[in-house]
Enzyme design. Sequence first.
Site, short mmCIF file in Angstrom:
data_model
loop_
_atom_site.label_atom_id
_atom_site.label_comp_id
_atom_site.label_asym_id
_atom_site.label_seq_id
_atom_site.Cartn_x
_atom_site.Cartn_y
_atom_site.Cartn_z
N ASP B 77 0.82 -1.21 0.00
CA ASP B 77 0.00 0.00 0.00
C ASP B 77 0.85 1.26 0.00
OD1 ASP B 77 -2.20 -1.57 -0.01
OD2 ASP B 77 -2.55 -1.48 2.14
N ARG B 243 12.98 19.08 0.92
CA ARG B 243 12.06 19.56 1.96
C ARG B 243 12.56 20.88 2.56
NH1 ARG B 243 6.98 19.81 3.79
NH2 ARG B 243 7.68 21.91 3.40
N CYS B 247 10.56 24.37 2.87
CA CYS B 247 10.33 25.02 4.16
C CYS B 247 10.84 26.45 4.14
CB CYS B 247 11.04 24.26 5.27
SG CYS B 247 9.96 23.18 6.22
#
Lengths: 109, 286
Positions: B77, B243, B247
């Site tokens: 998943d 990231r 940010c």
Amino acid sequence: MANDVKPRVKVPKSAKAGEVVVLKTLISHPMETGLRKDSKGELVPRSIINRFTCDFNGKNVIDVTLQPAVSTNPYFEFEAVVPEAGEFKFTWYDDDGSVYEDAKAIAIA
Amino acid sequence: MKQRTIKTALTVTALFGLAFAGTAMAEAVEDTLVIDGVEITTRAAAPAHLEGALDEIRSGWLYREADTRVMQADDFDNPGMIFVDRGLDSWNAVDGTEGKSCASCHEGPEAMAGLRAVTPRVDAKSGKLMNIEGYVNDCRTTRMGAEAWGGRSDKMTDMMALIAVQSRGQLMNVAIDGAAAPFFEKGKEIYYSRFGQLELSCASCHEQNNGNYIRSDHLSQGQTNGFPVYRLKDASLTTPQGRFVGCVRDTRAETFKAGSDEFNALELYVASRGNGLAVEGVSVRN
């Protein structure tokens, strides 16, 4: 071909005769809708997987038509009855004519 | 907690509703991450250098919604795992003038077990601060005679995912002393420096306000143990430095570039704040 398209499927290794099993499939694909524009304001051409099928020993289990609204990396989860040992064959059809295939065998326990 | 006293005048129903929003939703959840029967450490006592700043360090997994957490607990998943498969194809693919693939020297990707938990680190031979991207490109350019990959390219993030999975469950333990000390200090300075028109430092959100909401987003401690992460909003993998760019941009600042000395140092410092949390392989976040 959309670059680096990679299918993934999950099929139980074995099942009882007549049992309903859950199959899961995932394929990495950008599913570009054809409605977006790039930084120059030009339309990015549509490039999606437009059809997905699953067959068991030559008999069709599911046949899906996909539309541009389906998201990136399309995931399918569905059920199938397993009457006998055999092989699930999964096929994805790309807009550009590419066909991606995967297959998984299942035994009767 | 201050809000709660004001709420006492409200009806019982409203009180329950608001108290729920104020406490249960804001804090990290109590939950255990188990992947393939292996428990992944998502909470630990803070490392010594964080004394006075944080008592407990927590994986960002604990700050996500239940359906996102469940998605990561199953390797099928988890949409990030498909990029691990793609990384394996790259691992075995010959590239460059030397006619070599990663597998020619390292054999299986298992050879990379443990690397994710100790990087970024100062390379003993070159004295340079190296992260996984640095090691991959060093191999490609010096040993394979191939072109370096972009730090945030698909090829690179696929490879980082493959390498991270080999260390799944191992506890982060980056060195901060010795040769790493100057990088650690530099990273720490950046972490506590305010950037941009909004004048926010990393600490403003992730140290002082983790558990609170910034608009509709639940702020985590900003730990990097789960990277590379599959972000549902991007439907692709994100690296720690990718990231950082996001940010710092959100503070309305000109950001440092991914791969810059500043972000390399910050990556080491942020990783050290997570010493004791487990590598999650490819994590799933929103």
